[in-house]
Scaffold this active site. Structure first.
Site, PDB file in Angstrom:
ATOM      1  N   GLN A  87      -4.665   0.550   6.987  1.00 59.76           N
ATOM      2  CA  GLN A  87      -5.972   0.448   6.319  1.00 59.76           C
ATOM      3  C   GLN A  87      -5.989  -0.766   5.404  1.00 59.76           C
ATOM      4  O   GLN A  87      -4.980  -1.473   5.265  1.00 59.76           O
ATOM      5  CB  GLN A  87      -6.231   1.721   5.502  1.00 59.76           C
ATOM      6  CG  GLN A  87      -5.195   1.936   4.410  1.00 59.76           C
ATOM      7  CD  GLN A  87      -5.392   3.218   3.627  1.00 59.76           C
ATOM      8  OE1 GLN A  87      -6.329   3.961   3.860  1.00 59.76           O
ATOM      9  NE2 GLN A  87      -4.497   3.481   2.685  1.00 59.76           N
ATOM     10  N   GLY A  88      -7.132  -1.006   4.773  1.00 57.64           N
ATOM     11  CA  GLY A  88      -7.251  -1.995   3.712  1.00 57.64           C
ATOM     12  C   GLY A  88      -6.878  -3.410   4.129  1.00 57.64           C
ATOM     13  O   GLY A  88      -7.217  -3.883   5.223  1.00 57.64           O
ATOM     14  N   ASP A 108       3.000   1.470   9.319  1.00 55.41           N
ATOM     15  CA  ASP A 108       2.539   2.251   8.157  1.00 55.41           C
ATOM     16  C   ASP A 108       3.380   3.519   8.125  1.00 55.41           C
ATOM     17  O   ASP A 108       4.217   3.755   9.012  1.00 55.41           O
ATOM     18  CB  ASP A 108       1.027   2.574   8.233  1.00 55.41           C
ATOM     19  CG  ASP A 108       0.394   2.663   6.838  1.00 55.41           C
ATOM     20  OD1 ASP A 108       0.839   3.518   6.043  1.00 55.41           O
ATOM     21  OD2 ASP A 108      -0.520   1.876   6.541  1.00 55.41           O
ATOM     22  N   VAL A 137       8.848   1.285   4.299  1.00 57.09           N
ATOM     23  CA  VAL A 137       9.485  -0.021   4.082  1.00 57.09           C
ATOM     24  C   VAL A 137      10.491  -0.016   2.928  1.00 57.09           C
ATOM     25  O   VAL A 137      11.266  -0.957   2.796  1.00 57.09           O
ATOM     26  CB  VAL A 137       8.435  -1.140   3.835  1.00 57.09           C
ATOM     27  CG1 VAL A 137       7.603  -1.405   5.064  1.00 57.09           C
ATOM     28  CG2 VAL A 137       7.568  -0.853   2.612  1.00 57.09           C
ATOM     29  N   TYR A 229       3.203  -2.016 -12.130  1.00 53.71           N
ATOM     30  CA  TYR A 229       2.714  -2.602 -10.879  1.00 53.71           C
ATOM     31  C   TYR A 229       2.700  -4.131 -11.000  1.00 53.71           C
ATOM     32  O   TYR A 229       3.172  -4.848 -10.104  1.00 53.71           O
ATOM     33  CB  TYR A 229       1.306  -2.059 -10.580  1.00 53.71           C
ATOM     34  CG  TYR A 229       0.608  -2.744  -9.421  1.00 53.71           C
ATOM     35  CD1 TYR A 229       0.812  -2.326  -8.106  1.00 53.71           C
ATOM     36  CD2 TYR A 229      -0.259  -3.820  -9.643  1.00 53.71           C
ATOM     37  CE1 TYR A 229       0.170  -2.971  -7.058  1.00 53.71           C
ATOM     38  CE2 TYR A 229      -0.903  -4.463  -8.598  1.00 53.71           C
ATOM     39  CZ  TYR A 229      -0.686  -4.033  -7.307  1.00 53.71           C
ATOM     40  OH  TYR A 229      -1.316  -4.672  -6.257  1.00 53.71           O
ATOM     41  N   LYS A 233       4.827  -7.213  -8.858  1.00 47.64           N
ATOM     42  CA  LYS A 233       4.212  -8.347  -8.153  1.00 47.64           C
ATOM     43  C   LYS A 233       4.751  -9.671  -8.691  1.00 47.64           C
ATOM     44  O   LYS A 233       4.876 -10.644  -7.938  1.00 47.64           O
ATOM     45  CB  LYS A 233       2.686  -8.278  -8.278  1.00 47.64           C
ATOM     46  CG  LYS A 233       2.085  -7.058  -7.569  1.00 47.64           C
ATOM     47  CD  LYS A 233       2.367  -7.091  -6.083  1.00 47.64           C
ATOM     48  CE  LYS A 233       1.777  -5.926  -5.328  1.00 47.64           C
ATOM     49  NZ  LYS A 233       2.036  -5.973  -3.869  1.00 47.64           N
ATOM     50  N   GLY A 260      -7.202 -10.834  -5.692  1.00 51.77           N
ATOM     51  CA  GLY A 260      -7.711 -10.396  -6.997  1.00 51.77           C
ATOM     52  C   GLY A 260      -8.075  -8.929  -6.917  1.00 51.77           C
ATOM     53  O   GLY A 260      -7.203  -8.086  -6.719  1.00 51.77           O
TER      54      GLY A 260
HETATM   55  N1  LIG Z   1      -6.540  -3.853  -3.422  1.00 50.68           N
HETATM   56  C1  LIG Z   1      -6.341  -4.854  -4.280  1.00 50.68           C
HETATM   57  O1  LIG Z   1      -7.210  -5.140  -5.125  1.00 50.68           O
HETATM   58  C2  LIG Z   1      -5.100  -5.653  -4.238  1.00 50.68           C
HETATM   59  C3  LIG Z   1      -4.033  -5.346  -3.423  1.00 50.68           C
HETATM   60  N2  LIG Z   1      -2.896  -6.118  -3.447  1.00 50.68           N
HETATM   61  C4  LIG Z   1      -1.771  -5.817  -2.607  1.00 50.68           C
HETATM   62  O2  LIG Z   1      -2.135  -5.902  -1.245  1.00 50.68           O
HETATM   63  C5  LIG Z   1      -1.379  -4.968  -0.479  1.00 50.68           C
HETATM   64  C6  LIG Z   1      -2.328  -4.075   0.316  1.00 50.68           C
HETATM   65  O3  LIG Z   1      -3.153  -3.397  -0.606  1.00 50.68           O
HETATM   66  P1  LIG Z   1      -4.421  -2.511  -0.160  1.00 50.68           P
HETATM   67  O4  LIG Z   1      -4.754  -2.737   1.246  1.00 50.68           O
HETATM   68  O5  LIG Z   1      -5.434  -2.696  -1.198  1.00 50.68           O
HETATM   69  O6  LIG Z   1      -3.785  -1.062  -0.347  1.00 50.68           O
HETATM   70  P2  LIG Z   1      -4.089   0.295   0.455  1.00 50.68           P
HETATM   71  O7  LIG Z   1      -3.588   1.374  -0.422  1.00 50.68           O
HETATM   72  O8  LIG Z   1      -5.500   0.333   0.888  1.00 50.68           O
HETATM   73  O9  LIG Z   1      -3.167   0.152   1.748  1.00 50.68           O
HETATM   74  C7  LIG Z   1      -1.776   0.076   1.616  1.00 50.68           C
HETATM   75  C8  LIG Z   1      -1.132   0.641   2.876  1.00 50.68           C
HETATM   76  O10 LIG Z   1       0.292   0.569   2.685  1.00 50.68           O
HETATM   77  C9  LIG Z   1       0.853   1.784   3.165  1.00 50.68           C
HETATM   78  N3  LIG Z   1       2.125   2.060   2.504  1.00 50.68           N
HETATM   79  C10 LIG Z   1       2.320   2.480   1.247  1.00 50.68           C
HETATM   80  N4  LIG Z   1       3.620   2.673   1.018  1.00 50.68           N
HETATM   81  C11 LIG Z   1       4.266   2.363   2.166  1.00 50.68           C
HETATM   82  C12 LIG Z   1       5.625   2.374   2.549  1.00 50.68           C
HETATM   83  N5  LIG Z   1       6.572   2.749   1.704  1.00 50.68           N
HETATM   84  N6  LIG Z   1       5.935   1.982   3.819  1.00 50.68           N
HETATM   85  C13 LIG Z   1       4.978   1.606   4.683  1.00 50.68           C
HETATM   86  N7  LIG Z   1       3.670   1.595   4.375  1.00 50.68           N
HETATM   87  C14 LIG Z   1       3.318   1.975   3.120  1.00 50.68           C
HETATM   88  C15 LIG Z   1      -0.170   2.856   2.811  1.00 50.68           C
HETATM   89  O11 LIG Z   1       0.014   4.014   3.588  1.00 50.68           O
HETATM   90  C16 LIG Z   1      -1.472   2.125   3.093  1.00 50.68           C
HETATM   91  O12 LIG Z   1      -1.927   2.323   4.409  1.00 50.68           O
HETATM   92  C17 LIG Z   1      -0.515  -4.206  -1.482  1.00 50.68           C
HETATM   93  O13 LIG Z   1       0.768  -4.768  -1.529  1.00 50.68           O
HETATM   94  C18 LIG Z   1      -1.245  -4.413  -2.779  1.00 50.68           C
HETATM   95  O14 LIG Z   1      -0.386  -4.290  -3.879  1.00 50.68           O
HETATM   96  C19 LIG Z   1      -2.805  -7.207  -4.252  1.00 50.68           C
HETATM   97  C20 LIG Z   1      -3.826  -7.559  -5.063  1.00 50.68           C
HETATM   98  C21 LIG Z   1      -5.063  -6.821  -5.117  1.00 50.68           C
HETATM   99  C1  LIG Z   2      -4.382  -4.084  -7.314  1.00 53.26           C
HETATM  100  C2  LIG Z   2      -4.216  -5.433  -7.822  1.00 53.26           C
HETATM  101  O1  LIG Z   2      -3.237  -6.056  -7.596  1.00 53.26           O
HETATM  102  C3  LIG Z   2      -5.245  -5.955  -8.533  1.00 53.26           C
HETATM  103  C4  LIG Z   2      -5.101  -7.269  -9.115  1.00 53.26           C
HETATM  104  O2  LIG Z   2      -6.259  -5.380  -8.676  1.00 53.26           O
END
Ligand SMILES: NC(=O)C1=CN([C@@H]2O[C@H](COP(=O)(O)OP(=O)(O)OC[C@H]3O[C@@H](n4cnc5c(N)ncnc54)[C@H](O)[C@@H]3O)[C@@H](O)[C@H]2O)C=CC1
Ligand SMILES: CC(=O)C(C)=O
Length: 333
Positions: A87-88, A108, A137, A229, A233, A260
């Site tokens: 997702q995401g 995932d 992971v 968190y 990062k 962001g």
């Molecule tokens: N959403 C945001 O605003 C931001 C996100 N990020 C980073 O981007 C990346 C993706 O974030 P999103 O898509 O927003 O998060 P999300 O929560 O929507 O998706 C993350 C996915 O990673 C999977 N996951 C979690 N732990 C896991 C593990 N141990 N092994 C395998 N899969 C695992 C989850 O099941 C989920 O499907 C993350 O590293 C997050 O920290 C960075 C900056 C901003």
């Molecule tokens: C989740 C995350 O990294 C922020 C900046 O929102």
């Protein structure tokens, strides 16, 4: 290295192999003495019976041919692993890389297998190969199994996107040991394990590769209420620089993307956690971030996938050790 020396003439599907690459095609055995010609090399690359006799380098080449469809298609697909791609942001990256011509291993947690299967189906509908790889992971053996699975199913690996991550909202002074540990296990250990295992695979293949890590704008400037968190990062950003210097000699680039505020389930979690602390109504903490963003809007996963597409492409060949902000102008590098 070997891959770089091959030229594919797309007008007649003729693969040109430089003379110095042709010689060591077979292990030294009786079979080898009669099979050294270019035609025999081609036969062997597609033949199951001949495979055990192949020189290791040619076996790699053979795997590449079989998996990349040299015999039937003009397009040479590369392969990428995207972790946390159910997702995401990870899903958007997996789909974008598929549109860019990559075959994709979609990782995932097994608990998200329903989501992963849908991503795999979408990639296949785009005309690329895709395989699911369930695993956590933060566990090295599961990362090793994921990379093995990807190479077996999709052929040599070209790109590792270490995207999986989790968030937790609390003040640093209130953070408890298991929460701190789990954040670092997934967000930092999950990234370094993915990078190490991918780098070993790239080195074995001998033609370099690209590692792309999930950082965040908070790796430049921590956000309130997500201090641990943010620290994970910052660690990813530092690791990206260290690995870039260590792996340059192996023709491996290591970069990170720093989103962001992205509309994904992670921000639902963050918004809920912040509401519990500051009492703002649901959704308000997310909306409030807009005033800090130069472009005046929060982002969508596809905004981030565009940057990863660049980092995965040859256009970024002269970029390494960088953490690329994709934040609409929250921080300035
Ligand atoms: N959403 C945001 O605003 C931001 C996100 N990020 C980073 O981007 C990346 C993706 O974030 P999103 O898509 O927003 O998060 P999300 O929560 O929507 O998706 C993350 C996915 O990673 C999977 N996951 C979690 N732990 C896991 C593990 N141990 N092994 C395998 N899969 C695992 C989850 O099941 C989920 O499907 C993350 O590293 C997050 O920290 C960075 C900056 C901003
Ligand atoms: C989740 C995350 O990294 C922020 C900046 O929102």
């Amino acid at each position: 290295m070997l891959k770089a020396k091959l030229e594919l003439d797309t007008t007649d599907y003729h693969l040109k192999i430089p003379a110095k690459c042709r010689a060591p095609c077979y292990r030294p055995c009786g079979f080898a003495k009669i099979q050294r010609s270019y035609g025999a090399t081609m036969f062997a690359c597609f033949s199951t019976t001949a495979r055990p006799f192949l020189h290791p380098t040619t076996r790699l080449l053979s795997a590449s041919f079989r998996h990349r469809g040299f015999a039937s298609s003009k397009t040479v697909s590369k392969s990428a692993i995207v972790t946390g791609a159910g997702q995401g942001i990870g899903k958007a990256i997996a789909l974008r890389l598929a549109r860019d011509g990559f075959d994709v291993c979609v990782n995932d947690l097994e608990a998200n297998s329903g989501l992963v299967k849908k991503v795999v189906e979408e990639i296949v509908a785009l005309g690329q190969k895709a395989v699911p790889a369930y695993g956590d992971v933060s566990k090295l053996p599961q990362v090793e199994a994921m990379v093995d699975h990807s190479v077996n199913e999709l052929g040599p690996l070209d790109v590792m996107v270490a995207n999986a991550g989790i968030a937790q909202v609390q003040w640093a002074m209130d953070a408890k040991e298991p929460d701190i540990q789990r954040l670092f296990e997934v967000n930092f250990c999950g990234v370094i394990y993915s990078d190490q295992v991918a780098a070993r695979q790239f080195i074995k293949q001998g033609s370099g590769g690209k590692i792309i890590n999930a950082a965040s704008v908070v790796s430049f400037r921590p956000f309130p209420m997500i201090p641990i968190y943010s620290a994970t990062k910052a660690a990813v950003r530092s690791l990206t620089q260290s690995l870039a210097t260590e792996l340059a000699k192996d023709k491996i680039t290591v970069n990170a993307y720093a989103p962001g505020v992205v509309d994904s389930s992670m921000w639902e979690t963050i918004d809920r956690g912040m509401s519990e602390i500051n009492g703002l109504p649901k959704g308000e903490n997310f909306q409030k971030t807009k005033s800090t963003i130069t472009l005046g809007r929060t982002s969508v996963p596809e905004d981030v996938a565009k940057m990863v597409s660049f980092l995965a492409s040859s256009d970024s060949d002269y970029v390494t050790g960088q953490t690329m902000l994709v934040d609409g102008g929250i921080a300035f590098s």
